[in-house]
Design a protein around this motif. Structure first.
Motif, mmCIF file in Angstrom:
data_model
loop_
_atom_site.group_PDB
_atom_site.id
_atom_site.type_symbol
_atom_site.label_atom_id
_atom_site.label_comp_id
_atom_site.label_asym_id
_atom_site.label_seq_id
_atom_site.Cartn_x
_atom_site.Cartn_y
_atom_site.Cartn_z
ATOM 1 N N PHE A 72 -20.845 29.435 -24.497
ATOM 2 C CA PHE A 72 -21.407 28.527 -23.494
ATOM 3 C C PHE A 72 -22.778 28.958 -23.000
ATOM 4 N N LYS A 73 -23.054 30.280 -23.009
ATOM 5 C CA LYS A 73 -24.388 30.738 -22.594
ATOM 6 C C LYS A 73 -25.433 30.261 -23.597
ATOM 7 N N ARG A 74 -25.135 30.384 -24.867
ATOM 8 C CA ARG A 74 -26.058 29.931 -25.923
ATOM 9 C C ARG A 74 -26.218 28.407 -25.869
ATOM 10 N N LEU A 75 -25.085 27.741 -25.691
ATOM 11 C CA LEU A 75 -25.096 26.279 -25.595
ATOM 12 C C LEU A 75 -25.983 25.838 -24.426
ATOM 13 N N ASP A 76 -25.790 26.479 -23.275
ATOM 14 C CA ASP A 76 -26.577 26.154 -22.092
ATOM 15 C C ASP A 76 -28.069 26.427 -22.325
ATOM 16 N N ALA A 77 -28.380 27.500 -23.045
ATOM 17 C CA ALA A 77 -29.789 27.819 -23.328
ATOM 18 C C ALA A 77 -30.439 26.701 -24.148
ATOM 19 N N HIS A 78 -29.705 26.162 -25.119
ATOM 20 C CA HIS A 78 -30.233 25.059 -25.932
ATOM 21 C C HIS A 78 -30.404 23.793 -25.091
ATOM 22 N N VAL A 79 -29.419 23.515 -24.236
ATOM 23 C CA VAL A 79 -29.504 22.329 -23.379
ATOM 24 C C VAL A 79 -30.677 22.484 -22.404
ATOM 25 N N HIS A 80 -30.838 23.694 -21.879
ATOM 26 C CA HIS A 80 -31.943 23.968 -20.951
ATOM 27 C C HIS A 80 -33.295 23.729 -21.637
ATOM 28 N N GLN A 81 -33.406 24.166 -22.882
ATOM 29 C CA GLN A 81 -34.644 23.965 -23.645
ATOM 30 C C GLN A 81 -34.915 22.478 -23.866
ATOM 31 N N LEU A 82 -33.873 21.733 -24.218
ATOM 32 C CA LEU A 82 -34.024 20.286 -24.425
ATOM 33 C C LEU A 82 -34.388 19.591 -23.114
ATOM 34 N N LYS A 83 -33.772 20.017 -22.033
ATOM 35 C CA LYS A 83 -34.087 19.454 -20.712
ATOM 36 C C LYS A 83 -35.557 19.700 -20.376
ATOM 37 N N GLY A 84 -36.034 20.912 -20.651
ATOM 38 C CA GLY A 84 -37.430 21.241 -20.359
ATOM 39 C C GLY A 84 -38.405 20.432 -21.187
ATOM 40 N N SER A 85 -38.132 20.292 -22.471
ATOM 41 C CA SER A 85 -39.065 19.543 -23.316
ATOM 42 C C SER A 85 -39.033 18.050 -22.990
ATOM 43 N N SER A 86 -37.858 17.525 -22.642
ATOM 44 C CA SER A 86 -37.798 16.106 -22.268
ATOM 45 C C SER A 86 -38.512 15.879 -20.934
ATOM 46 N N SER A 87 -38.398 16.836 -20.017
ATOM 47 C CA SER A 87 -39.127 16.735 -18.745
ATOM 48 C C SER A 87 -40.630 16.761 -18.971
ATOM 49 N N SER A 88 -41.072 17.583 -19.916
ATOM 50 C CA SER A 88 -42.514 17.750 -20.124
ATOM 51 C C SER A 88 -43.194 16.499 -20.674
ATOM 52 N N ILE A 89 -42.435 15.634 -21.344
ATOM 53 C CA ILE A 89 -43.038 14.379 -21.821
ATOM 54 C C ILE A 89 -42.647 13.186 -20.955
ATOM 55 N N ALA A 91 -39.435 12.069 -20.435
ATOM 56 C CA ALA A 91 -38.250 11.362 -20.930
ATOM 57 C C ALA A 91 -37.121 11.551 -19.915
ATOM 58 N N GLN A 92 -37.175 10.775 -18.873
ATOM 59 C CA GLN A 92 -36.328 10.937 -17.692
ATOM 60 C C GLN A 92 -34.833 10.832 -17.985
ATOM 61 N N ARG A 93 -34.430 9.857 -18.764
ATOM 62 C CA ARG A 93 -32.994 9.654 -19.009
ATOM 63 C C ARG A 93 -32.418 10.767 -19.885
ATOM 64 N N VAL A 94 -33.209 11.307 -20.803
ATOM 65 C CA VAL A 94 -32.752 12.448 -21.605
ATOM 66 C C VAL A 94 -32.584 13.659 -20.683
ATOM 67 N N ARG A 95 -33.581 13.886 -19.841
ATOM 68 C CA ARG A 95 -33.522 15.004 -18.891
ATOM 69 C C ARG A 95 -32.281 14.896 -18.011
ATOM 70 N N ASN A 96 -32.012 13.713 -17.484
ATOM 71 C CA ASN A 96 -30.854 13.528 -16.605
ATOM 72 C C ASN A 96 -29.535 13.797 -17.339
ATOM 73 N N ALA A 97 -29.454 13.354 -18.579
ATOM 74 C CA ALA A 97 -28.240 13.606 -19.370
ATOM 75 C C ALA A 97 -28.074 15.105 -19.624
ATOM 76 N N CYS A 98 -29.172 15.806 -19.819
ATOM 77 C CA CYS A 98 -29.117 17.261 -20.017
ATOM 78 C C CYS A 98 -28.643 17.974 -18.750
ATOM 79 N N MET A 99 -29.035 17.469 -17.607
ATOM 80 C CA MET A 99 -28.604 18.082 -16.347
ATOM 81 C C MET A 99 -27.078 18.018 -16.222
ATOM 82 N N SER A 100 -26.499 16.883 -16.556
ATOM 83 C CA SER A 100 -25.047 16.734 -16.527
ATOM 84 C C SER A 100 -24.397 17.657 -17.564
ATOM 85 N N PHE A 101 -25.002 17.749 -18.739
ATOM 86 C CA PHE A 101 -24.519 18.609 -19.826
ATOM 87 C C PHE A 101 -24.472 20.060 -19.345
#
Length: 151
Positions: A72-89, A91-101
């Motif tokens: 789960f730590k590795r999984l969370d790290a990947h989700v965190h990275q995706l959340k960050g990259s979606s935030s940087s462009i 992509a609000q709905r992707v970011r929000n889904a990552c927060m729930s993830f």
């Protein structure tokens, strides 16, 4: 109404719908403001990198969740990275889904993570299609001799 004016109107309306429907936020506007004559394809290049990186991360997330023992730590790290990259462009709905993830990762809830992975994939697919349509409209406008309206 001439073709250029019609394309400009279509582009403006389409872009407004992306914000109104929550696909994009002000971060995307800020990204567009960084584009200038010296780097006219800046936004397309950044978003293309986002697409490549996101697809890699989505594959890694799927593989991680298929493991006998989920890290789960590795999984969370990947989700965190995706959340960050979606935030940087923006992509609000992707970011929000990552927060729930990430919440489900914290709870070590595999079922919740699997549902969130599907939601993130769906939101990613939607925003990718929407942005590709936006870029196509911009190309059509420029090809017709128009200028892309600045936010």
């Amino acid at each position: 109404m001439d073709a250029v004016a019609q394309l400009q109107r279509q582009l403006t309306d389409y872009k407004a719908s992306l914000y109104n429907e929550g696909f994009l936020d002000d971060q995307f506007t800020q990204l567009q403001q960084l584009q200038d004559e010296s780097n006219p394809k800046f936004v397309v290049e950044v978003v293309t990198l986002f697409f490549k990186d996101s697809e890699r991360l989505l594959n890694e997330l799927a593989i991680s969740l298929e493991q006998q023992s989920v890290d789960f730590k590795r999984l969370d790290a990947h989700v965190h990275q995706l959340k960050g990259s979606s935030s940087s462009i923006g992509a609000q709905r992707v970011r929000n889904a990552c927060m729930s993830f990430r919440n489900h990762c914290e709870e070590k809830n595999i079922e919740g993570c699997l549902k969130c992975l599907q939601q993130v994939k769906n939101e990613y697919s939607l925003v990718k299609n929407k942005l590709q349509t936006l870029f196509t409209l911009e190309q059509q406008l420029v090809a017709a001799g128009g200028l892309i309206p600045v936010q």
